[in-house]
Design an enzyme around this catalytic site. Structure first.
Site, PDB file in Angstrom:
ATOM      1  CG  LEU A  22       4.847   0.019  -6.765  1.00  0.00           C
ATOM      2  CD1 LEU A  22       5.852   1.015  -7.254  1.00  0.00           C
ATOM      3  CD2 LEU A  22       3.820   0.142  -7.418  1.00  0.00           C
ATOM      4  CD  GLU A  29       8.681   1.487 -14.628  1.00  0.00           C
ATOM      5  OE1 GLU A  29       8.750   2.061 -13.538  1.00  0.00           O
ATOM      6  OE2 GLU A  29       8.006   2.096 -15.217  1.00  0.00           O
TER       7      GLU A  29
HETATM    8  N1  LIG Z   1       2.736  -1.284 -11.211  1.00  0.00           N
HETATM    9  C1  LIG Z   1       2.535  -0.564 -11.289  1.00  0.00           C
HETATM   10  O1  LIG Z   1       3.005   0.326 -12.825  1.00  0.00           O
HETATM   11  C2  LIG Z   1       1.409   0.228 -10.480  1.00  0.00           C
HETATM   12  C3  LIG Z   1       1.413  -0.681  -9.042  1.00  0.00           C
HETATM   13  N2  LIG Z   1      -0.176   0.069  -8.232  1.00  0.00           N
HETATM   14  C4  LIG Z   1      -0.300  -1.326  -7.509  1.00  0.00           C
HETATM   15  O2  LIG Z   1      -1.702  -0.934  -7.367  1.00  0.00           O
HETATM   16  C5  LIG Z   1      -2.443  -1.586  -6.169  1.00  0.00           C
HETATM   17  C6  LIG Z   1      -3.954  -0.885  -5.828  1.00  0.00           C
HETATM   18  O3  LIG Z   1      -4.781  -1.035  -6.468  1.00  0.00           O
HETATM   19  P1  LIG Z   1      -5.855  -1.400  -6.315  1.00  0.00           P
HETATM   20  O4  LIG Z   1      -6.131  -2.141  -4.947  1.00  0.00           O
HETATM   21  O5  LIG Z   1      -6.835  -1.160  -7.033  1.00  0.00           O
HETATM   22  O6  LIG Z   1      -6.846   0.496  -5.330  1.00  0.00           O
HETATM   23  P2  LIG Z   1      -6.228   1.230  -6.235  1.00  0.00           P
HETATM   24  O7  LIG Z   1      -5.271   2.310  -5.829  1.00  0.00           O
HETATM   25  O8  LIG Z   1      -7.292   1.314  -7.880  1.00  0.00           O
HETATM   26  O9  LIG Z   1      -8.235   2.125  -5.499  1.00  0.00           O
HETATM   27  C7  LIG Z   1      -8.611   1.635  -5.850  1.00  0.00           C
HETATM   28  C8  LIG Z   1      -9.628   3.174  -4.774  1.00  0.00           C
HETATM   29  O10 LIG Z   1     -10.439   4.099  -5.615  1.00  0.00           O
HETATM   30  C9  LIG Z   1     -11.568   4.397  -5.321  1.00  0.00           C
HETATM   31  N3  LIG Z   1     -12.179   4.299  -7.075  1.00  0.00           N
HETATM   32  C10 LIG Z   1     -11.939   3.433  -7.448  1.00  0.00           C
HETATM   33  N4  LIG Z   1     -12.713   3.514  -8.662  1.00  0.00           N
HETATM   34  C11 LIG Z   1     -13.221   4.587  -8.597  1.00  0.00           C
HETATM   35  C12 LIG Z   1     -14.167   5.506  -9.039  1.00  0.00           C
HETATM   36  N5  LIG Z   1     -14.455   5.083 -10.110  1.00  0.00           N
HETATM   37  N6  LIG Z   1     -14.575   6.957  -8.913  1.00  0.00           N
HETATM   38  C13 LIG Z   1     -14.610   7.612  -7.047  1.00  0.00           C
HETATM   39  N7  LIG Z   1     -13.322   6.124  -6.276  1.00  0.00           N
HETATM   40  C14 LIG Z   1     -13.106   5.190  -7.142  1.00  0.00           C
HETATM   41  C15 LIG Z   1     -12.342   3.544  -4.348  1.00  0.00           C
HETATM   42  O11 LIG Z   1     -11.657   3.892  -2.930  1.00  0.00           O
HETATM   43  P3  LIG Z   1     -12.276   3.708  -1.725  1.00  0.00           P
HETATM   44  O12 LIG Z   1     -12.107   3.068  -1.494  1.00  0.00           O
HETATM   45  O13 LIG Z   1     -11.933   5.216  -0.259  1.00  0.00           O
HETATM   46  O14 LIG Z   1     -14.255   4.656  -2.100  1.00  0.00           O
HETATM   47  C16 LIG Z   1     -11.171   2.402  -4.141  1.00  0.00           C
HETATM   48  O15 LIG Z   1     -11.359   1.252  -3.026  1.00  0.00           O
HETATM   49  C17 LIG Z   1      -1.240  -1.415  -5.179  1.00  0.00           C
HETATM   50  O16 LIG Z   1      -0.180  -2.990  -4.901  1.00  0.00           O
HETATM   51  C18 LIG Z   1      -0.392  -0.960  -5.684  1.00  0.00           C
HETATM   52  O17 LIG Z   1       1.553  -1.180  -5.724  1.00  0.00           O
HETATM   53  C19 LIG Z   1      -0.338   1.068  -8.267  1.00  0.00           C
HETATM   54  C20 LIG Z   1       0.111   1.748  -9.934  1.00  0.00           C
HETATM   55  C21 LIG Z   1       0.990   1.483 -10.562  1.00  0.00           C
HETATM   56  C1  LIG Z   2       6.773   3.962 -10.107  1.00  0.00           C
HETATM   57  C2  LIG Z   2       6.254   2.906 -10.739  1.00  0.00           C
HETATM   58  C3  LIG Z   2       5.151   3.192 -11.703  1.00  0.00           C
HETATM   59  N1  LIG Z   2       5.801   2.817 -13.259  1.00  0.00           N
HETATM   60  C4  LIG Z   2       5.266   2.700 -14.168  1.00  0.00           C
HETATM   61  N2  LIG Z   2       5.279   2.867 -15.190  1.00  0.00           N
HETATM   62  N3  LIG Z   2       3.378   3.412 -13.955  1.00  0.00           N
HETATM   63  C5  LIG Z   2       2.695   4.143 -12.240  1.00  0.00           C
HETATM   64  N4  LIG Z   2       2.337   4.424 -12.836  1.00  0.00           N
HETATM   65  C6  LIG Z   2       3.402   3.418 -12.061  1.00  0.00           C
HETATM   66  C7  LIG Z   2       3.495   3.656 -10.409  1.00  0.00           C
HETATM   67  C8  LIG Z   2       3.223   4.485  -8.822  1.00  0.00           C
HETATM   68  C9  LIG Z   2       2.141   4.824  -7.497  1.00  0.00           C
HETATM   69  C10 LIG Z   2       3.281   4.522  -6.953  1.00  0.00           C
HETATM   70  C11 LIG Z   2       3.332   4.001  -5.717  1.00  0.00           C
HETATM   71  C12 LIG Z   2       3.627   3.439  -4.731  1.00  0.00           C
HETATM   72  O1  LIG Z   2       3.902   2.116  -3.977  1.00  0.00           O
HETATM   73  C13 LIG Z   2       2.661   1.985  -3.769  1.00  0.00           C
HETATM   74  C14 LIG Z   2       5.247   4.137  -4.670  1.00  0.00           C
HETATM   75  C15 LIG Z   2       5.741   4.813  -5.941  1.00  0.00           C
HETATM   76  C16 LIG Z   2       6.555   6.268  -5.671  1.00  0.00           C
HETATM   77  C17 LIG Z   2       6.452   7.053  -6.434  1.00  0.00           C
HETATM   78  C18 LIG Z   2       7.551   8.540  -6.298  1.00  0.00           C
HETATM   79  C19 LIG Z   2       9.371   7.445  -6.080  1.00  0.00           C
HETATM   80  C20 LIG Z   2       8.761   5.965  -5.648  1.00  0.00           C
HETATM   81  C21 LIG Z   2       7.703   5.502  -5.259  1.00  0.00           C
HETATM   82  O2  LIG Z   2      10.045   6.111  -4.776  1.00  0.00           O
HETATM   83  C22 LIG Z   2      10.450   7.192  -5.509  1.00  0.00           C
HETATM   84  O3  LIG Z   2       9.979   8.219  -5.515  1.00  0.00           O
HETATM   85  C23 LIG Z   2       4.589   5.776  -6.992  1.00  0.00           C
END
Ligand SMILES: NC(=O)C1=CN([C@@H]2O[C@H](COP(=O)(O)OP(=O)(O)OC[C@H]3O[C@@H](n4cnc5c(N)ncnc54)[C@H](OP(=O)(O)O)[C@@H]3O)[C@@H](O)[C@H]2O)C=CC1
Ligand SMILES: CCc1nc(N)nc(N)c1C#CCc1cc(OC)cc(-c2ccc3c(c2)OCO3)c1
Length: 204
Positions: A22, A29
């Site tokens: 993140l 949040e």
């Molecule tokens: N700001 C926020 O709210 C959030 C931000 N993030 C951020 O997003 C980034 C990660 O995203 P990203 O790198 O795109 O990776 P993802 O978390 O989207 O994971 C991608 C992997 O998921 C699997 N996958 C994707 N699509 C499919 C499908 N249709 N069927 C089966 N498996 C699938 C594959 O795994 P495999 O390669 O093993 O086949 C792929 O490599 C990080 O920087 C993280 O911090 C994450 C959550 C929340």
């Molecule tokens: C928590 C961030 C977040 N906010 C919103 N609005 N939507 C989301 N999908 C997410 C998310 C997510 C996945 C995630 C990614 C991660 O690092 C890449 C860490 C956490 C996380 C999950 C639980 C935690 C925590 C961090 O700190 C304390 O408890 C959770």
């Protein structure tokens, strides 16, 4: 059960990640994310969170599996299996949704499903008609002298003036109703250089 995408994104370009993690640490949040994805109206039910394999890998071990929720991890190289009572592996979103609808293999029935990331999963599923809601935390950087390192972005059509992909932002009272009265929805939350607001989007 309804399926919601939940994400925190930095406006205007909808940045969501940096180097696999993140781009920020927003304490309130994280609590909102935990509360809204965990809370159930009926205590015989449980919610599910669905995430991509890379997001699973990026969550610190002490925080996973995310407690009191069924954690579903998607990978194209997974066999479809139940790892333990709260962790399921699936190799497609269809398999994941089927496993969650399979009542006899789950102790509690599923109340809500949340897609919790990351970018690859979000950018695929934003076009999937099964997604009912978007819960977007709109993050803004209040310090023009401080650039936020970001390398991962959402490709969501919702802010495009003409079509916005058929999504419309709901009122704050609709978000409060979705969240329930136990979750406080504050406006303009400030943490460090960031100011953010919780939003709910529905299909037109
Ligand atoms: N700001 C926020 O709210 C959030 C931000 N993030 C951020 O997003 C980034 C990660 O995203 P990203 O790198 O795109 O990776 P993802 O978390 O989207 O994971 C991608 C992997 O998921 C699997 N996958 C994707 N699509 C499919 C499908 N249709 N069927 C089966 N498996 C699938 C594959 O795994 P495999 O390669 O093993 O086949 C792929 O490599 C990080 O920087 C993280 O911090 C994450 C959550 C929340
Ligand atoms: C928590 C961030 C977040 N906010 C919103 N609005 N939507 C989301 N999908 C997410 C998310 C997510 C996945 C995630 C990614 C991660 O690092 C890449 C860490 C956490 C996380 C999950 C639980 C935690 C925590 C961090 O700190 C304390 O408890 C959770």
């Amino acid at each position: 059960p309804t399926i919601s995408i939940i994400v925190a994104a930095l406006k205007p370009n909808l940045g969501i990640g940096y180097q696999g993690k993140l781009p920020w640490r927003l304490r309130k949040e994280i609590k909102y994310f935990k509360d809204i994805t965990t809370q159930v109206k009926n205590h015989d039910h449980i919610n599910a969170v669905i995430m991509g394999r890379r997001t699973w890998d990026s969550i610190p071990n002490k925080f996973k599996p995310l407690p009191n929720r069924i954690n579903v991890v998607l990978s194209r190289s997974f066999k479809n299996e139940i790892i333990d009572s709260n962790v399921i592996h699936a190799n497609s979103i269809d398999v994941a949704l089927n496993q969650l609808s399979n009542k006899d293999q789950l102790k509690k029935s599923i109340e809500r499903i949340f897609i919790i990331g990351g970018a690859e999963i979000y950018n695929e599923l934003i076009h999937d008609s099964r997604i009912d809601h978007l819960l977007i935390t709109e993050v803004e950087n209040s310090n023009k002298d401080h650039q936020v390192p970001i390398d991962t972005f959402l490709n969501f059509p919702i802010y495009d003036s003409n079509n916005n992909g058929g999504w419309i932002k709901s009122s704050k009272s609709e978000l409060q109703e979705f969240a329930g009265d136990d979750i406080s929805i504050e406006d303009d939350i400030k943490e460090g250089d960031f100011v953010y607001n919780y939003t709910l989007w529905k299909r037109k």
